[in-house]
Design an enzyme around this catalytic site. Structure first.
Site, PDB file in Angstrom:
ATOM      1  N   TYR A  26       0.839  -1.203   0.000  1.00 26.79           N
ATOM      2  CA  TYR A  26       0.000   0.000   0.000  1.00 26.79           C
ATOM      3  C   TYR A  26       0.877   1.259   0.000  1.00 26.79           C
ATOM      4  O   TYR A  26       0.438   2.327  -0.408  1.00 26.79           O
ATOM      5  CB  TYR A  26      -0.947  -0.023   1.209  1.00 26.79           C
TER       6      TYR A  26
ATOM      7  N   LYS B   5      -3.583   8.152   3.723  1.00 29.76           N
ATOM      8  CA  LYS B   5      -4.912   7.845   4.257  1.00 29.76           C
ATOM      9  C   LYS B   5      -4.963   8.052   5.777  1.00 29.76           C
ATOM     10  O   LYS B   5      -6.017   8.421   6.320  1.00 29.76           O
ATOM     11  CB  LYS B   5      -5.311   6.409   3.908  1.00 29.76           C
TER      12      LYS B   5
END
Length: 259
Positions: free
Chosen positions: A160, A167
């Site tokens: 990720y 995020k």
């Protein structure tokens, strides 16, 4: 579009940012809102994306359909000007956009360029602040703002990469906006769906492995879909969730509770 079966959002005005096609999370939100009686404003990224989004907006009878690339000066303001002129108010805002340059996304965090990190943070996170600033004067009777996060914001998810810190920042922004906007009756929710087969997610390295792992670890035994996410977001916009704000809502079949 069939008539609403339970129009709990009847009369509400919702702006959904991030519809790319009928498989996108933002589309699941738009579909849920519309089926529950809300009127929609839909945006599309650019002329390349327009043919994929316009038929969806027409099916929703969306009276506002405009381009929105948050990196292009003036486009965000134009969308909110149109909402102000046509509706005079806004009840629901969905922020479902994220971006990082491919080389920075697929490389490790150590290899992420400063420029790539900055663009990822601007498009994926700070754009919510800009939207909230423009939306707040239109939410005269309160409202709901929703932003899409992911488990990688709170725990390390291999591959990720840069989007994890970005995020995490997005979730923190939601908490601080929830604090600042609470006195105005505006609630702000970070929503964290499980992995879904969307065009945006396809940019992640070894994404199919991530999907398979999530399905095997989920206590419910299967992956969620965009309708699960959409109706969870619709719930947050109803009076039934009037005392909820700021907390990250996981819609992932329980994957986040697993060690």
């Amino acid at each position: 579009m069939p008539p609403p079966h339970n129009p709990v959002l009847a009369g509400m005005k919702a702006l959904v940012v991030g519809v790319a096609n009928e498989h996108s999370i933002a589309y699941g939100c738009a579909n849920a809102f519309r089926s529950l009686g809300a009127e929609l404003a839909i945006t599309y990224l650019n002329e390349k994306a327009r043919p994929h989004v316009e038929p969806l907006a027409k099916a929703f009878d969306a009276p506002i359909f405009m381009p929105l690339d948050v990196e292009q000066p003036g486009q965000l303001e134009a969308v909110f000007d149109a909402i102000a002129n046509q509706w005079g108010r806004l009840d629901i805002l969905v922020h479902s956009i994220a971006f990082a340059p491919k080389a920075d996304l697929q490389g490790g965090l150590l290899d992420c360029s400063a420029e790539g990190f900055q663009r990822a943070m601007d498009v994926s996170c700070h754009s919510l602040v800009r939207m909230a600033r423009l939306a707040t004067p239109l939410m005269t009777e309160g409202g709901t703002m929703i932003a899409m996060s992911y488990l990688g914001a709170q725990k390390v998810v291999p591959n990720y990469n840069v989007m994890g810190p970005v995020k995490a920042a997005l979730e923190a922004v939601c908490r601080y906006l929830a604090y600042e906007l609470g006195p105005k009756g505006i609630r702000v929710h970070p929503v964290s769906p499980g992995p879904l087969k969307t065009r945006a997610a396809s940019g992640l390295k070894d994404f199919d492995l991530l999907l398979n792992e999530a399905a095997s670890r989920a206590p419910v035994g299967e992956l969620v879909d965009i309708d699960d996410v959409g109706f969870a977001c619709a719930y947050l916009a109803t009076p039934y969730a009037r005392r909820l704000t700021g907390q990250t809502l996981f819609v992932d079949g329980g994957v986040n509770i697993m060690g």
